[in-house]
Structures are given as structure tokens and as C-alpha cells.
Design an enzyme around this catalytic site. Structure first.
Site, PDB file in Angstrom:
ATOM      1  N   LYS A 141      14.649  -3.582 -12.176  1.00  9.46           N
ATOM      2  CA  LYS A 141      13.558  -4.165 -13.232  1.00  9.46           C
ATOM      3  C   LYS A 141      12.803  -3.580 -14.025  1.00  9.46           C
ATOM      4  O   LYS A 141      12.800  -1.819 -13.489  1.00  9.46           O
ATOM      5  CB  LYS A 141      12.108  -4.127 -11.780  1.00  9.46           C
TER       6      LYS A 141
HETATM    7  C1  E4P Z   1       6.100  -8.879  -8.894  1.00  7.51           C
HETATM    8  O1  E4P Z   1       7.503  -8.908  -9.767  1.00  7.51           O
HETATM    9  C2  E4P Z   1       5.377  -8.505  -8.604  1.00  7.51           C
HETATM   10  O2  E4P Z   1       5.208  -6.528  -9.754  1.00  7.51           O
HETATM   11  C3  E4P Z   1       4.251  -8.682  -8.015  1.00  7.51           C
HETATM   12  O3  E4P Z   1       4.106 -10.283  -7.794  1.00  7.51           O
HETATM   13  C4  E4P Z   1       3.394  -8.100  -9.144  1.00  7.51           C
HETATM   14  O4  E4P Z   1       2.043  -9.418  -7.861  1.00  7.51           O
HETATM   15  P1  E4P Z   1       0.440  -8.566  -8.143  1.00  7.51           P
HETATM   16  O5  E4P Z   1      -0.972  -8.862  -9.398  1.00  7.51           O
HETATM   17  O6  E4P Z   1      -0.488  -9.678  -6.945  1.00  7.51           O
HETATM   18  O7  E4P Z   1       0.272  -7.724  -7.739  1.00  7.51           O
END
Ligand code: E4P
Length: 221
Positions: free
Chosen positions: A87
Site C-alpha cells: 500500500k
Molecule cells: C483503508 O485503506 C484506509 O486506510 C481506511 O479505510 C481509512 O479509513 P478512515 O478514514 O476511517 O481512517
């Protein structure tokens, strides 16, 4: 639409796997920090998630800041398990690293996507997945669902020369899940708390209570 679990919590992953509804996991530095984990145990923790989710994509985020370090990190993290997806944030450095890692056959999930241009650039660079965030738009009083709808529509217009999937991220409510599904988003990555809310409905609870009451009558008849 597939469901990924947005967590680094092993108990949550085990429980959602038992439900048979998830086909992947996404993590980020915040989610790992919430487990109380430290740097020394990071790789082992991610390996455990990958083993629990054998054969399913598990997004492991690099915290490197230069393209060179992201590439090195990506190569190292890809060795943790065959189902690791690297990622990386959308940025000039992230695009460079995505391009290099994709050329080596290492799948990348580009994260922190908020706009159509960011989504298209990530996919052109070779990202296997993109993660447009919904809830964080809502946090600043903008419409995250509308942005995700635009990204899904724009991406569908083109062939990127490799398989691509959109992961609706920063999903906070069952309503976000509904809206992502209606627009044809490939995947929603959902925190376990939201997944649990998504299973529930007051009419389901009321209906079940009345069935149980009526069944007692049958047993006592
Ligand atoms: C997933 O890939 C993201 O890191 C995550 O969904 C972020 O979510 P949040 O905005 O609730 O922290």
C-alpha cells in the site's frame, strides 16, 4: 461487491473470516498502532494476518517517504507472504515506486485517493488497486460518496492494460456500503464495527423475537 476488512486486529479478522464474508484485509499505520504493536513486531504481525487470510489480498502499507525507499520497502514486505499487496500513498514518489514495483509483478494498492485525476494516475502507473476515501470527505463537510461515484465512472471508461479494482475506503456506515454497492464499486473495505452494524436491523431483531416467542408456544403445546 466484495468486502475487505479494514483492520490489523487479529481477533476481528478471525471473527469476520468465520462469517465467511471477507475476501481481503487492508491495514494502515493507524490501524497497526491501535493494536499496540511496535516496529519490531510489525512484519510478524502482518505475516500472521496473511496466514489467517491465506490466498486473499492483504494490504500492508509502507511508511517510506522517497520512491527509492518505497521500492526497497515494497520488495521487503512482498517477501512476508505471497498474498501481500503493497500500500503506497498517491504522490510523485508513490507513483514512481508503484511503476517500479508493478513492473516486478508486485501488486500495489494506491491509497489516500480523493480525486478522479489521482485515481487515473495511480492506475496508469500500474496500481492493481486504488483506495478512494469516502468518510474523510464527509469529515470536511464534502460528499465522499459523490467523489467515489465519479471515480468509479471515470475508471470504467478506460482499459489500463492490467486488472484493476476500486476499493471504496474510509467506509464508516452501512449507508456508505449501500451507496458503494449501488454504484458498482468492486470492493468496500470496512471496519469491523461497521460490518457488525451492517448485519443488524431493528426489524430483524423484532422479527426474531416474535419467532422465538411463537416457537415457545409450539414447544408448550
Ligand atoms: C483503508 O485503506 C484506509 O486506510 C481506511 O479505510 C481509512 O479509513 P478512515 O478514514 O476511517 O481512517
Amino acid at each position: 461487491m466484495q468486502f475487505f476488512l479494514d483492520t490489523a486486529n487479529l481477533d476481528e479478522i478471525r471473527e469476520a473470516l468465520n462469517w465467511g464474508v471477507i475476501t481481503g484485509v487492508t491495514t494502515n499505520p493507524t490501524l497497526y498502532a491501535k493494536t499496540g504493536g511496535n516496529l519490531a513486531h510489525f512484519d510478524d504481525h502482518m505475516r500472521t494476518i496473511c496466514e489467517l487470510c491465506e490466498g486473499m489480498p492483504v494490504s500492508v502499507e509502507s511508511t517510506a517517504t522517497t520512491a527509492q525507499d518505497m521500492i526497497a520497502d515494497g520488495r521487503r514486505l512482498a517477501h512476508i507472504a505471497p498474498n501481500v499487496v503493497i500500500k503506497l500513498p498517491v504522490s510523485p514518489e508513490g507513483l514512481t515506486a508503484t511503476h517500479a514495483l508493478a513492473a516486478e509483478g508486485i501488486p500495489v494498492n494506491m491509497t489516500l485517493i480523493f480525486t478522479v485525476p489521482q485515481a487515473l494516475l495511480a492506475l496508469r502507473a500500474g496500481a492493481r488497486y486504488i483506495s478512494p476515501f469516502v468518510g474523510r470527505f464527509d469529515d470536511i463537510a464534502e460528499d465522499g460518496v459523490e467523489q467515489l461515484t465519479s471515480i468509479c465512472a471515470a475508471v470504467q471508461n478506460y482499459d489500463f492494460g492490467h486488472k484493476v479494482e476500486i476499493i471504496g475506503a474510509s467506509i464508516r456506515t452501512p449507508q456508505h456500503i449501500t451507496q458503494a454497492a449501488l454504484m458498482g464499486c468492486d470492493i468496500a473495505t470496512v471496519p469491523f464495527s461497521t460490518l457488525k452494524k451492517a448485519v443488524q436491523h431493528p426489524l430483524t431483531d423484532r422479527g426474531l423475537a416474535s419467532f422465538m416467542e411463537d416457537w415457545k408456544k409450539v414447544e408448550q403445546a
